[in-house]
Design a protein around this motif. Structure first.
Motif, PDB file in Angstrom:
ATOM      1  N   SER A 176       0.817  -1.202   0.000  1.00 13.87           N
ATOM      2  CA  SER A 176       0.000   0.000   0.000  1.00 13.87           C
ATOM      3  C   SER A 176       0.856   1.260   0.000  1.00 13.87           C
ATOM      4  O   SER A 176       0.568   2.223  -0.725  1.00 13.87           O
ATOM      5  CB  SER A 176      -0.921  -0.013   1.224  1.00 13.87           C
ATOM      6  OG  SER A 176      -1.665   1.185   1.314  1.00 13.87           O
ATOM      7  N   VAL A 177       1.942   1.260   0.786  1.00 13.60           N
ATOM      8  CA  VAL A 177       2.839   2.422   0.829  1.00 13.60           C
ATOM      9  C   VAL A 177       3.533   2.608  -0.515  1.00 13.60           C
ATOM     10  O   VAL A 177       3.689   3.743  -1.007  1.00 13.60           O
ATOM     11  CB  VAL A 177       3.874   2.249   1.950  1.00 13.60           C
ATOM     12  CG1 VAL A 177       4.925   3.353   1.889  1.00 13.60           C
ATOM     13  CG2 VAL A 177       3.191   2.262   3.310  1.00 13.60           C
ATOM     14  N   LYS A 179       2.383   1.780  -3.479  1.00  8.78           N
ATOM     15  CA  LYS A 179       1.400   2.333  -4.421  1.00  8.78           C
ATOM     16  C   LYS A 179       1.178   3.813  -4.169  1.00  8.78           C
ATOM     17  O   LYS A 179       1.010   4.603  -5.109  1.00  8.78           O
ATOM     18  CB  LYS A 179       0.086   1.570  -4.300  1.00  8.78           C
ATOM     19  CG  LYS A 179       0.145   0.140  -4.818  1.00  8.78           C
ATOM     20  CD  LYS A 179      -1.209  -0.542  -4.683  1.00  8.78           C
ATOM     21  CE  LYS A 179      -1.157  -1.963  -5.215  1.00  8.78           C
ATOM     22  NZ  LYS A 179      -2.478  -2.650  -5.078  1.00  8.78           N
ATOM     23  N   GLU A 180       1.176   4.201  -2.906  1.00 11.60           N
ATOM     24  CA  GLU A 180       0.995   5.621  -2.586  1.00 11.60           C
ATOM     25  C   GLU A 180       2.165   6.452  -3.087  1.00 11.60           C
ATOM     26  O   GLU A 180       1.979   7.565  -3.596  1.00 11.60           O
ATOM     27  CB  GLU A 180       0.846   5.779  -1.074  1.00 11.60           C
ATOM     28  CG  GLU A 180       0.536   7.195  -0.639  1.00 11.60           C
ATOM     29  CD  GLU A 180       0.274   7.315   0.846  1.00 11.60           C
ATOM     30  OE1 GLU A 180       0.146   8.454   1.331  1.00 11.60           O
ATOM     31  OE2 GLU A 180       0.208   6.268   1.516  1.00 11.60           O
ATOM     32  N   GLY A 183       1.783   6.809  -6.761  1.00 14.07           N
ATOM     33  CA  GLY A 183       0.731   7.769  -7.059  1.00 14.07           C
ATOM     34  C   GLY A 183       1.204   9.201  -6.898  1.00 14.07           C
ATOM     35  O   GLY A 183       0.867  10.071  -7.707  1.00 14.07           O
TER      36      GLY A 183
END
Length: 248
Positions: A176-177, A179-180, A183
């Motif tokens: 998740s980190v 992907k952030e 982004g």
């Protein structure tokens, strides 16, 4: 010797290796008034990895007796005075491997060490023995990543399943980190327009500091994994022991 170099003087000793040192503290170098600081040191066993911890009590005597040497005054009468009589300020803890631990942190360290010792002994018993003269410990790894995997073999099945669940949850957080981060890079490119590029600053150092067994290596590994998944090249350095006097 290190205490003597800092200005402490030994003023007492007792059985079991107990010693007390005194240091005259001055708020300012030119101040004529000094406050005694007492350091009580006593070995505390059993040893951890063949190193004996030390129990420390630092006593800073800044209390004041406002009874004017009249013992007829009761302690209850001191409540009306602007300053109440108080004992010395005390700081206690443990010194181990060049680091200072509070009492509860050292208790956690000792508990973790005991648990890992039990896992180590159980894992060693599972090593194959070719001959009666051969020792099981001959196959024990000597590097940290492999040693952690080796210790897993000595843990109970319930603990193994718990570790696997925790590991999977952490991997979800790492993904998740990553992907952030990707982004954020895409949004930065859009701000710069067509052909814009987004570069990370060069020479960034992430420094993880903390007590022993506080999770520095594990946390650093998770951060490294997240950055690498986002496309960054990350180097890793680890220093397990405090620098010696020659290294400083």
């Amino acid at each position: 010797e290190a205490l003597l170099n800092e200005g402490f003087k030994q003023v007492g000793a007792g059985s079991g290796g107990y010693a007390v040192y005194q240091y005259n503290f001055r708020a300012h170098k030119l101040s004529p008034i000094s406050t005694p600081v007492l350091l009580h040191v006593a070995p505390y066993g059993p040893s951890i990895t063949d190193v004996m911890p030390y129990y420390l009590v630092l006593e800073f005597e800044n209390s004041a007796d406002f009874r004017n040497k009249k013992w007829s005054n009761s302690l209850a009468n001191l409540e009306i005075l602007p300053h109440k009589w108080e004992g010395p300020q005390v700081l206690e803890g443990y010194c181990y491997q060049g680091a200072f631990f509070s009492t509860h942190h050292f208790a956690e360290l000792k508990e973790m060490y005991d648990n890992q010792s039990l896992a180590y002994e159980a894992a060693c018993k599972k090593l194959p023995v070719v001959t009666k003269m051969q020792q099981r410990q001959s196959g024990v790894p000597n590097d940290l990543p492999t040693l952690k995997k080796f210790l897993e073999a000595g843990k109970r099945s319930r603990k193994k399943k718990q570790n696997i669940r925790e590991y999977n949850e952490l991997q979800k957080v790492v993904t998740s980190v990553a992907k952030e981060i990707l982004g954020l890079m895409k949004r930065e490119k859009k701000k710069q327009g067509t052909g814009g590029q987004c570069y990370a600053p060069k020479g960034v150092v992430l420094y993880f500091e903390g007590l022993d067994c506080s999770g520095k290596s594990s946390t650093g590994g998770l951060v490294q994994a997240a950055l690498e998944q986002a496309g960054y090249h990350v180097g890793y350095r680890q220093y397990n022991r405090p620098p010696t006097a020659e290294q400083r």
